[in-house]
Scaffold this motif. Structure first.
Motif, PDB file in Angstrom:
ATOM      1  N   TYR A 132      -3.655   1.446  -3.580  1.00 28.17           N
ATOM      2  CA  TYR A 132      -3.864   0.183  -2.871  1.00 28.17           C
ATOM      3  C   TYR A 132      -2.917  -0.885  -3.391  1.00 28.17           C
ATOM      4  O   TYR A 132      -2.418  -0.803  -4.509  1.00 28.17           O
ATOM      5  CB  TYR A 132      -5.304  -0.297  -3.063  1.00 28.17           C
ATOM      6  N   ARG A 133      -2.725  -1.920  -2.593  1.00 28.46           N
ATOM      7  CA  ARG A 133      -1.911  -3.054  -3.046  1.00 28.46           C
ATOM      8  C   ARG A 133      -2.616  -3.709  -4.239  1.00 28.46           C
ATOM      9  O   ARG A 133      -3.830  -3.612  -4.387  1.00 28.46           O
ATOM     10  CB  ARG A 133      -1.653  -4.031  -1.916  1.00 28.46           C
ATOM     11  N   ASP A 183       0.857  -1.181   0.000  1.00 23.47           N
ATOM     12  CA  ASP A 183       0.000   0.000   0.000  1.00 23.47           C
ATOM     13  C   ASP A 183       0.894   1.232   0.000  1.00 23.47           C
ATOM     14  O   ASP A 183       1.915   1.266   0.699  1.00 23.47           O
ATOM     15  CB  ASP A 183      -0.898   0.045   1.248  1.00 23.47           C
ATOM     16  N   VAL A 220      -4.861   6.603   1.674  1.00 17.32           N
ATOM     17  CA  VAL A 220      -4.282   5.588   0.793  1.00 17.32           C
ATOM     18  C   VAL A 220      -4.080   6.235  -0.570  1.00 17.32           C
ATOM     19  O   VAL A 220      -5.033   6.646  -1.220  1.00 17.32           O
ATOM     20  CB  VAL A 220      -5.182   4.343   0.687  1.00 17.32           C
TER      21      VAL A 220
END
Length: 185
Positions: free
Chosen positions: A109-110, A42, A106
């Motif tokens: 995101y991953r 992240d 964030v």
């Protein structure tokens, strides 16, 4: 006649057992309504208001940490954005800043992973609000052999890896692995 019905019932039960259908556990869908938990890969935008030298973008490493100025390594894995903001503020209060105001967003995101019967299997960026169908479209769509009704998803929930079969209209989470199976006919 009764024997024929019994044989059909046994045959259908045997085929159903071989289908491999795995109804996802309740925790699988409960994660969709829980606050997002941060994890490796992240990218976070952390802002310490009034402190431009501390405000920056940080990537969570494979061990689940970020390296933050003044306070060093901060454990991020499993925390929400609010929990991380509070933790950083608490550490900054310990001799660095009087009353820090910290915000965590964030930035990206991953990734998600798409495998199986799609045109271009691989790793893709997650976008908030994404469904299985959106993810498959990102991977170039279904292959000609794909089963298009449902997919298998592998998801990490509270540190445990769980699998489930879901319809393509289901939402996905960052870090999910989507597997599109081959159809039989």
């Amino acid at each position: 006649m009764l024997m024929r019905a019994f044989l059909i019932l046994v045959l259908c039960t045997g085929l159903a057992a071989c289908s491999g259908y795995r109804r996802p556990p309740s925790a699988f869908h409960e994660t969709l309504t829980m606050p997002y938990q941060l994890d490796s890969s992240d990218r976070l935008r952390i802002i310490v208001f009034g402190q431009t030298d501390l405000s920056n973008t940080y990537t969570v490493d494979q061990a689940g940490y970020i390296s933050f100025p003044l306070i060093g390594n901060v454990a991020v894995r499993g925390k929400t954005q609010t929990e991380l903001a509070n933790l950083i503020a608490q550490k900054l209060r310990q001799g660095y800043l009087r009353d820090p105001d910290v915000s965590v967003e964030v930035d990206s995101y991953r990734p998600i992973f798409i495998m199986g019967e799609v045109q271009n299997a691989g790793q893709y960026n997650f976008v908030a609000g994404m469904t299985v169908q959106n993810a498959i479209a990102t991977a170039g769509g279904f292959s000609s052999r794909a089963r298009q009704q449902d997919v298998d998803i592998t998801r990490q929930v509270n540190g445990e890896i769980i699998n489930g079969r879901v319809p393509i209209s289901d939402p996905i989470r960052p870090g999910d692995t989507i597997y599109v199976r081959e159809r039989y006919f």
